[in-house]
Design a protein around this motif. Structure first.
Motif, PDB file in Angstrom:
ATOM      1  N   LEU A 125       0.813  -1.216   0.000  1.00 43.84           N
ATOM      2  CA  LEU A 125       0.000   0.000   0.000  1.00 43.84           C
ATOM      3  C   LEU A 125       0.847   1.267   0.000  1.00 43.84           C
ATOM      4  O   LEU A 125       0.444   2.281  -0.577  1.00 43.84           O
ATOM      5  CB  LEU A 125      -0.947   0.006   1.205  1.00 43.84           C
ATOM      6  N   SER A 126       2.026   1.207   0.615  1.00 50.55           N
ATOM      7  CA  SER A 126       2.874   2.402   0.649  1.00 50.55           C
ATOM      8  C   SER A 126       3.770   2.529  -0.584  1.00 50.55           C
ATOM      9  O   SER A 126       4.275   3.609  -0.855  1.00 50.55           O
ATOM     10  CB  SER A 126       3.726   2.397   1.914  1.00 50.55           C
ATOM     11  N   THR A 127       3.962   1.438  -1.325  1.00 47.86           N
ATOM     12  CA  THR A 127       4.887   1.454  -2.462  1.00 47.86           C
ATOM     13  C   THR A 127       4.167   1.544  -3.802  1.00 47.86           C
ATOM     14  O   THR A 127       4.613   2.251  -4.700  1.00 47.86           O
ATOM     15  CB  THR A 127       5.761   0.183  -2.449  1.00 47.86           C
ATOM     16  N   PHE A 128       3.065   0.849  -3.942  1.00 46.06           N
ATOM     17  CA  PHE A 128       2.358   0.770  -5.221  1.00 46.06           C
ATOM     18  C   PHE A 128       1.033   1.528  -5.140  1.00 46.06           C
ATOM     19  O   PHE A 128       0.479   1.714  -4.064  1.00 46.06           O
ATOM     20  CB  PHE A 128       2.101  -0.692  -5.609  1.00 46.06           C
ATOM     21  N   SER A 129       0.534   1.911  -6.290  1.00 39.94           N
ATOM     22  CA  SER A 129      -0.746   2.632  -6.329  1.00 39.94           C
ATOM     23  C   SER A 129      -1.883   1.681  -5.970  1.00 39.94           C
ATOM     24  O   SER A 129      -1.740   0.459  -6.006  1.00 39.94           O
ATOM     25  CB  SER A 129      -0.980   3.213  -7.722  1.00 39.94           C
ATOM     26  N   HIS A 150      -3.162  -5.717 -10.511  1.00 40.93           N
ATOM     27  CA  HIS A 150      -2.042  -6.512 -11.006  1.00 40.93           C
ATOM     28  C   HIS A 150      -2.063  -7.924 -10.436  1.00 40.93           C
ATOM     29  O   HIS A 150      -2.740  -8.205  -9.447  1.00 40.93           O
ATOM     30  CB  HIS A 150      -0.720  -5.832 -10.694  1.00 40.93           C
ATOM     31  N   ASP A 151      -1.318  -8.796 -11.069  1.00 43.20           N
ATOM     32  CA  ASP A 151      -1.244 -10.206 -10.695  1.00 43.20           C
ATOM     33  C   ASP A 151      -0.797 -10.363  -9.240  1.00 43.20           C
ATOM     34  O   ASP A 151       0.308  -9.954  -8.884  1.00 43.20           O
ATOM     35  CB  ASP A 151      -0.258 -10.906 -11.632  1.00 43.20           C
ATOM     36  N   PRO A 152      -1.626 -10.960  -8.392  1.00 46.85           N
ATOM     37  CA  PRO A 152      -1.239 -11.112  -6.984  1.00 46.85           C
ATOM     38  C   PRO A 152      -0.045 -12.043  -6.803  1.00 46.85           C
ATOM     39  O   PRO A 152       0.651 -11.971  -5.799  1.00 46.85           O
ATOM     40  CB  PRO A 152      -2.487 -11.673  -6.317  1.00 46.85           C
ATOM     41  N   GLU A 153       0.199 -12.920  -7.769  1.00 51.57           N
ATOM     42  CA  GLU A 153       1.352 -13.814  -7.664  1.00 51.57           C
ATOM     43  C   GLU A 153       2.662 -13.023  -7.657  1.00 51.57           C
ATOM     44  O   GLU A 153       3.646 -13.430  -7.056  1.00 51.57           O
ATOM     45  CB  GLU A 153       1.339 -14.800  -8.834  1.00 51.57           C
ATOM     46  N   MET A 154       2.658 -11.858  -8.305  1.00 53.80           N
ATOM     47  CA  MET A 154       3.850 -11.009  -8.326  1.00 53.80           C
ATOM     48  C   MET A 154       4.004 -10.192  -7.053  1.00 53.80           C
ATOM     49  O   MET A 154       5.105  -9.817  -6.685  1.00 53.80           O
ATOM     50  CB  MET A 154       3.784 -10.034  -9.507  1.00 53.80           C
ATOM     51  N   ARG A 155       2.915  -9.891  -6.389  1.00 60.17           N
ATOM     52  CA  ARG A 155       2.965  -9.019  -5.219  1.00 60.17           C
ATOM     53  C   ARG A 155       3.088  -9.800  -3.910  1.00 60.17           C
ATOM     54  O   ARG A 155       3.886  -9.492  -3.058  1.00 60.17           O
ATOM     55  CB  ARG A 155       1.715  -8.140  -5.147  1.00 60.17           C
ATOM     56  N   GLU A 156       2.212 -10.776  -3.735  1.00 58.49           N
ATOM     57  CA  GLU A 156       2.208 -11.491  -2.458  1.00 58.49           C
ATOM     58  C   GLU A 156       1.945 -12.977  -2.594  1.00 58.49           C
ATOM     59  O   GLU A 156       1.817 -13.667  -1.601  1.00 58.49           O
ATOM     60  CB  GLU A 156       1.172 -10.884  -1.504  1.00 58.49           C
ATOM     61  N   GLY A 157       1.908 -13.496  -3.796  1.00 52.26           N
ATOM     62  CA  GLY A 157       1.528 -14.894  -3.995  1.00 52.26           C
ATOM     63  C   GLY A 157       2.633 -15.905  -3.855  1.00 52.26           C
ATOM     64  O   GLY A 157       2.396 -17.096  -3.955  1.00 52.26           O
ATOM     65  N   SER A 158       3.852 -15.481  -3.633  1.00 53.26           N
ATOM     66  CA  SER A 158       4.968 -16.412  -3.503  1.00 53.26           C
ATOM     67  C   SER A 158       5.771 -16.064  -2.264  1.00 53.26           C
ATOM     68  O   SER A 158       5.593 -15.016  -1.654  1.00 53.26           O
ATOM     69  CB  SER A 158       5.861 -16.326  -4.742  1.00 53.26           C
ATOM     70  N   GLY A 159       6.675 -16.968  -1.885  1.00 53.30           N
ATOM     71  CA  GLY A 159       7.516 -16.720  -0.721  1.00 53.30           C
ATOM     72  C   GLY A 159       6.737 -16.800   0.579  1.00 53.30           C
ATOM     73  O   GLY A 159       5.743 -17.520   0.688  1.00 53.30           O
ATOM     74  N   THR A 160       7.184 -16.053   1.566  1.00 54.14           N
ATOM     75  CA  THR A 160       6.607 -16.110   2.905  1.00 54.14           C
ATOM     76  C   THR A 160       5.131 -15.730   2.923  1.00 54.14           C
ATOM     77  O   THR A 160       4.296 -16.446   3.488  1.00 54.14           O
ATOM     78  CB  THR A 160       7.389 -15.180   3.847  1.00 54.14           C
ATOM     79  N   THR A 161       4.803 -14.623   2.308  1.00 50.45           N
ATOM     80  CA  THR A 161       3.406 -14.175   2.309  1.00 50.45           C
ATOM     81  C   THR A 161       2.538 -15.162   1.552  1.00 50.45           C
ATOM     82  O   THR A 161       1.419 -15.476   1.973  1.00 50.45           O
ATOM     83  CB  THR A 161       3.297 -12.773   1.699  1.00 50.45           C
ATOM     84  N   GLY A 162       3.038 -15.678   0.441  1.00 55.26           N
ATOM     85  CA  GLY A 162       2.292 -16.672  -0.332  1.00 55.26           C
ATOM     86  C   GLY A 162       2.006 -17.924   0.477  1.00 55.26           C
ATOM     87  O   GLY A 162       0.929 -18.515   0.374  1.00 55.26           O
TER      88      GLY A 162
END
Length: 153
Positions: A118-122, A129-141
């Motif tokens: 929320l603080s970095t992207f609009s 945008h594709d949630p897999e790129m933002r939070e869908g992988s790694g720890t948050t994923g």
């Protein structure tokens, strides 16, 4: 680079790829002081295999919900009709504590990613945008996937 991917770090040092080849950034890499709070099994988690399994087994949740409904009807009308109620007060308290602890762990792992996004992207980027790129992988994923899978009865 994949179309639509926007890095929070212009040097692209923190960009990694999941099993689908989708780029994403780990929050602990963008903010190195956070790395000590993450486990290795969280940092290296790739949700793609579980995601593929879920797609292949799309009939499983429907079957489990139907079985659950049948067991409720059978249990109320036949099995427990003439039996004394069970005293599950302590077991249910433990169950509720476990659910609360799981929710708290999920919140601790997902809220920092949400605040970063929320603080970095609009707002448009966050919603469209594709949630897999933002939070869908790694720890948050991992924690989002665990939350979603916990909804299957």
């Amino acid at each position: 680079m994949v179309e639509g991917f926007q890095s929070a770090n212009p040097s692209l040092d923190c960009v990694t790829y999941n099993g689908n080849g989708t780029p994403f950034e780990q929050l602990w890499c963008l903010y190195p002081s956070m790395e000590r709070w993450y486990f290795d099994w969280e940092k290296n988690y790739d949700p793609v295999n579980v995601y593929r399994w879920v797609i292949e087994m799309k009939h499983l949740p429907v079957a489990l919900v139907m079985l659950y409904g049948v067991l409720i009807i059978y249990g109320q009308n036949y099995y427990f009709a003439k039996r004394a109620p069970w005293n599950w007060r302590k077991a249910l308290a433990l169950w509720n504590f476990t659910l609360s602890f799981f929710s708290f762990c999920g919140m601790v792992r997902t809220v920092p990613q949400l605040m970063h996004n929320l603080s970095t992207f609009s707002l448009r980027d966050n919603l469209c945008h594709d949630p897999e790129m933002r939070e869908g992988s790694g720890t948050t994923g991992l924690w989002v996937q665990l939350f979603v899978l916990s909804k299957i009865p």
